[in-house]
Enzyme design. Structure first.
Site, PDB file in Angstrom:
ATOM      1  N   ASP B  52       0.825  -1.224   0.000  1.00  0.00           N
ATOM      2  CA  ASP B  52       0.000   0.000   0.000  1.00  0.00           C
ATOM      3  C   ASP B  52       0.851   1.261   0.000  1.00  0.00           C
ATOM      4  OD1 ASP B  52      -2.477  -1.298   0.130  1.00  0.00           O
ATOM      5  OD2 ASP B  52      -2.291  -1.557   2.299  1.00  0.00           O
ATOM      6  N   TYR B 110       6.524 -10.125   6.689  1.00  0.00           N
ATOM      7  CA  TYR B 110       6.347  -8.689   6.907  1.00  0.00           C
ATOM      8  C   TYR B 110       6.830  -8.345   8.313  1.00  0.00           C
ATOM      9  CZ  TYR B 110       3.472  -7.742   2.780  1.00  0.00           C
ATOM     10  OH  TYR B 110       3.012  -7.556   1.493  1.00  0.00           O
TER      11      TYR B 110
END
Lengths: 267, 267
Positions: B52, B110
């Site tokens: 994002d 992540y």
């Protein structure tokens, strides 16, 4: 009147150095503006020393006197709310009126960081000099040793230095190599952090020392040349001034306060 | 035609995410432009996944096919010379034509970073969420355990997710606390790094997990609620989506290539 000592971090990328100058946009300008906004006072702050445009600070210090009755433990938060996000006050303490952030300082430490890997680190691109060519760290450490002690550092000072004496004492000098999380077993050089601790530093002194040490690391000079460069007392004898972005004022130490400058935990 | 797999780092602060979109200014746009500049080819690259706006990558991967005869070991340097300084190719390898950066990926990791200290770190202000309030890390670790394994993660996915299945497997989840150089003996919380490794992640999944875990850390939810949130299969059951700036795509792993995505040393 009260005398307050504050410690701050700043990312120097977007400033013309710490100390106020005609061009504006210095860290000092922002600090004085924040104090004015908070107290209504036109205060002049006194830093522990200047830092050049693009140089950073992990723990710079400054002091100023104020008639404000705001409790000392409130200042950090109140000023941080009035400062840009690349300047942060990390501690505030009240000190005797005789205390001076520069004159009372006993030791200062600077760190210069060199990324020796083939590709620079995007997350530290403003805080590390990129030098992917091979560096002989053993020779650099050898060269550094000649600078420890009390010397006339004229060769390692800007020609524009206005100080009467160029004699300074370096107490400690060392190079740490950080290979990072992924460095084991690779052929990458890692990040070199050069730490210099002394009783004071002349204009550009750390950057000229680093520029000269890089020539030692590249094999262009022998480590023992550091001695003859010192003896020359001539800026032309030393190497170039390394880029400002790799330099960070690491700490300022005071006798009574241990290492007051440090983190938020102290205030 | 040859198939090339590249690994890159980027500071996502100034981009509208990885993948090309109508608004422009994405990491993919810059990569395709650099390839076009180098080879003259109009190439479409395929990333291992989207990130994002504002999300960073330590080791994102992408592949593309090219008719160019430029040797694989030249690509990294050639593309970096044509890319902005907040995007760096760290490795380039040739892979079979059947290889796909997303479909061939076995595991992705992540990292989400939370600065729990009273004052945020100016040097990492774009890469860490600032949360100075007290966090119960033991409870957060307990809550994380409920997510390990194969589950339907609908509750932890954006309502705009277009995936047919929301079933994903999390292989590992852990929180590391970094007290830094100065943290010993202080009352500061330090930096919390939350690592999640899985076979794939849904839109906003890591950020919603973190937003919910923060509520656990604040004592607003019990750790065991993570289980009932999963079972609800309803986005409304989970907490808010944590800010994008604390998130970093840490690594993408492939079977044949070990952890190919990693550093420059591999190419």
């Amino acid at each position: 009147m009260r005398n307050l000592l504050m410690t701050l971090s700043y990312d120097g990328t977007h400033y013309f150095g710490f100390q106020t100058q005609p061009g504006g946009n210095t860290v000092q300008d922002h600090l004085e503006e924040a104090i004015r906004h908070l107290t209504g006072e036109d205060v002049k702050i006194h830093g522990s020393g200047r830092t050049d445009a693009g140089v950073h600070a992990r723990a710079q210090t400054f002091h100023f006197t104020t008639a404000s009755q705001i409790p000392v433990e409130r200042w950090r938060h109140a000023l941080n709310g009035r400062l840009p996000s690349d300047i942060r006050i990390t501690s505030a303490v009240e000190v005797p009126l005789s205390f001076h952030s520069r004159r009372s300082a006993k030791r200062k430490t600077y760190r210069y960081s060199i990324n020796g890997n083939r590709v620079f680190d995007v997350f530290n691109r403003q805080y590390q000099l990129h030098h992917p060519g091979p560096l002989d760290v053993v020779a650099m450490r050898e060269g550094l040793k000649y600078l420890v002690g009390t010397h006339d550092f004229t060769s390692f000072a800007s020609r524009h230095s206005t100080k009467q004496s160029h004699v300074r004492t370096i107490y400690e000098a060392r190079i740490e190599v950080d290979h990072g999380l992924d460095g084991a077993g690779t052929h990458e050089q890692g990040i070199l952090h050069i730490y210099l601790t002394g009783n004071g530093f002349l204009q550009h002194m750390v950057r000229i020392i680093v520029g000269t040490l890089l020539q030692v690391g590249e094999g262009k000079r022998k480590p023992e040349e550091m001695k003859s460069i010192l003896e020359a007392r001539d800026r032309a004898a030393a190497g170039p001034t390394a880029e400002s972005k790799g330099l960070m004022l690491w700490s300022v130490e005071y006798e009574d306060l241990a290492e007051a400058p440090d983190s938020a935990a102290k205030s």
